[in-house]
Design a protein around this motif. Sequence first.
Motif, short mmCIF file in Angstrom:
data_model
loop_
_atom_site.label_atom_id
_atom_site.label_comp_id
_atom_site.label_asym_id
_atom_site.label_seq_id
_atom_site.Cartn_x
_atom_site.Cartn_y
_atom_site.Cartn_z
N ALA A 203 -11.05 24.63 -57.14
CA ALA A 203 -11.62 23.86 -58.24
C ALA A 203 -11.96 22.43 -57.81
O ALA A 203 -12.99 21.88 -58.20
N VAL A 204 -11.09 21.84 -56.99
CA VAL A 204 -11.35 20.48 -56.50
C VAL A 204 -12.52 20.47 -55.52
O VAL A 204 -13.34 19.55 -55.51
N ALA A 205 -12.62 21.51 -54.70
CA ALA A 205 -13.67 21.56 -53.67
C ALA A 205 -15.07 21.59 -54.29
O ALA A 205 -16.02 21.06 -53.71
N VAL A 206 -15.18 22.22 -55.46
CA VAL A 206 -16.51 22.31 -56.11
C VAL A 206 -16.52 21.49 -57.40
O VAL A 206 -17.19 21.86 -58.37
N PHE A 207 -15.80 20.39 -57.40
CA PHE A 207 -15.68 19.56 -58.58
C PHE A 207 -17.03 19.06 -59.08
O PHE A 207 -17.20 18.79 -60.28
N ALA A 208 -18.01 18.93 -58.18
CA ALA A 208 -19.31 18.36 -58.56
C ALA A 208 -20.18 19.32 -59.36
O ALA A 208 -21.24 18.93 -59.85
N LEU A 209 -19.77 20.57 -59.51
CA LEU A 209 -20.58 21.51 -60.28
C LEU A 209 -20.71 21.05 -61.74
O LEU A 209 -19.76 20.49 -62.30
N PRO A 210 -21.85 21.31 -62.36
CA PRO A 210 -22.03 20.88 -63.75
C PRO A 210 -21.27 21.75 -64.73
O PRO A 210 -20.85 22.87 -64.40
N PHE A 211 -21.11 21.23 -65.95
CA PHE A 211 -20.51 21.98 -67.06
C PHE A 211 -19.10 22.49 -66.76
O PHE A 211 -18.68 23.53 -67.27
N LYS A 212 -18.38 21.78 -65.90
CA LYS A 212 -17.00 22.16 -65.57
C LYS A 212 -16.91 23.57 -64.97
O LYS A 212 -15.88 24.25 -65.11
N LEU A 213 -17.96 24.01 -64.31
CA LEU A 213 -17.95 25.34 -63.72
C LEU A 213 -16.97 25.46 -62.56
O LEU A 213 -16.68 26.57 -62.11
N ASN A 214 -16.47 24.32 -62.08
CA ASN A 214 -15.46 24.38 -61.02
C ASN A 214 -14.19 25.09 -61.51
O ASN A 214 -13.46 25.68 -60.73
N ILE A 215 -13.95 25.04 -62.84
CA ILE A 215 -12.80 25.75 -63.40
C ILE A 215 -12.96 27.26 -63.21
O ILE A 215 -12.02 27.96 -62.84
N LEU A 216 -14.18 27.75 -63.45
CA LEU A 216 -14.45 29.18 -63.27
C LEU A 216 -14.28 29.59 -61.82
O LEU A 216 -13.74 30.66 -61.52
N VAL A 217 -14.73 28.71 -60.91
CA VAL A 217 -14.59 29.01 -59.48
C VAL A 217 -13.12 29.07 -59.09
O VAL A 217 -12.68 29.96 -58.35
N GLY A 218 -12.33 28.13 -59.60
CA GLY A 218 -10.90 28.13 -59.31
C GLY A 218 -10.21 29.39 -59.81
O GLY A 218 -9.38 29.99 -59.12
N ILE A 219 -10.55 29.79 -61.05
CA ILE A 219 -9.96 31.02 -61.61
C ILE A 219 -10.33 32.23 -60.77
O ILE A 219 -9.49 33.07 -60.44
N ALA A 220 -11.62 32.33 -60.39
CA ALA A 220 -12.08 33.46 -59.59
C ALA A 220 -11.37 33.51 -58.25
O ALA A 220 -10.97 34.58 -57.77
N ALA A 221 -11.19 32.34 -57.62
CA ALA A 221 -10.52 32.29 -56.32
C ALA A 221 -9.07 32.73 -56.44
O ALA A 221 -8.57 33.50 -55.61
N GLY A 222 -8.37 32.27 -57.48
CA GLY A 222 -6.98 32.65 -57.67
C GLY A 222 -6.81 34.14 -57.95
O GLY A 222 -5.93 34.79 -57.38
N VAL A 223 -7.67 34.69 -58.80
CA VAL A 223 -7.60 36.12 -59.12
C VAL A 223 -7.92 36.96 -57.89
O VAL A 223 -7.24 37.96 -57.61
N ALA A 224 -8.96 36.57 -57.13
CA ALA A 224 -9.34 37.32 -55.93
C ALA A 224 -8.20 37.34 -54.91
O ALA A 224 -7.92 38.37 -54.29
N LEU A 225 -7.55 36.20 -54.74
CA LEU A 225 -6.44 36.13 -53.79
C LEU A 225 -5.30 37.04 -54.22
O LEU A 225 -4.70 37.74 -53.39
N CYS A 226 -4.98 37.03 -55.51
CA CYS A 226 -3.90 37.90 -56.01
C CYS A 226 -4.21 39.37 -55.75
O CYS A 226 -3.33 40.13 -55.32
N LEU A 227 -5.45 39.76 -55.98
CA LEU A 227 -5.82 41.16 -55.76
C LEU A 227 -5.70 41.54 -54.29
O LEU A 227 -5.25 42.62 -53.94
#
Length: 247
Positions: A203-227
């Motif tokens: 989420a921090v790495a893509v903080f510059a994305l608009p509309f707070k989309l970095n939150i979605l990226v962080g969630i996707a990364a965490g879920v993918a890692l867990c799987l």
Amino acid sequence: MRELFKHPEFKRGMREISTVAPGIAAWGLMTGVAMSKSGLSLVESLLMGIFVFAGSSQLAATPLILAGAPMWVVLATAFCVNLRFVVFSAHLRPYVMHQSLRRRLFSGYLMADLNYVMFTRRFALPAQDAAGVQAQDAYWLGNAGLGWFSWVIPTLIGIALANVIPVSWGLGFAGILALVGILCSLASTRLRVVSAGVAGMAAVAVFALPFKLNILVGIAAGVALCLLLERPTRHALAEPAKDKGAE
């Protein structure tokens, strides 16, 4: 319903959630101030504070609404931020199927992260008898009910005092501390710690994305890692079972 208030588990549920109630209240107070300061009207802030009852979604959706983001972005963000509740609800389904639809909806409305954690820790399996079912219902009502009051009342206070209390007093920092405390209580395994760290870094790495989309990226990364990490673990557990069956 009245007998649940007199049940010993009702008081136990309230007692256990009271240990984290100050953190919930701090977060709720900060959220109330943030909604009011962000430009939402008094009616909008009150309705969101009472009926949405989801701090992370409220904080994520509010700036998107004010920025004029497309509705699908607002809804997708709120959905992804609270996607964990789909899993929570699926897990709790056997505990509440004896209730009427109205009560199930009410139980779902009251559900929050810590309520779910405390309830499943107290009742690892659904009760099979009437006394056990009543105990579970009483505990949930006491635990989740006090959790709701601990959130909503400070939120309303924050909305009312938003123009009196300066943000520089550190209410935002108090909210961050509350979130950190909740995060630490939920990070009970190495997998959760690692996935939370990866989600945060993404989420921090893509903080510059608009509309707070970095939150979605962080969630996707965490879920993918867990799987990815859970898959080898499941295979490792399955192999001894197969060997034992062969013997």
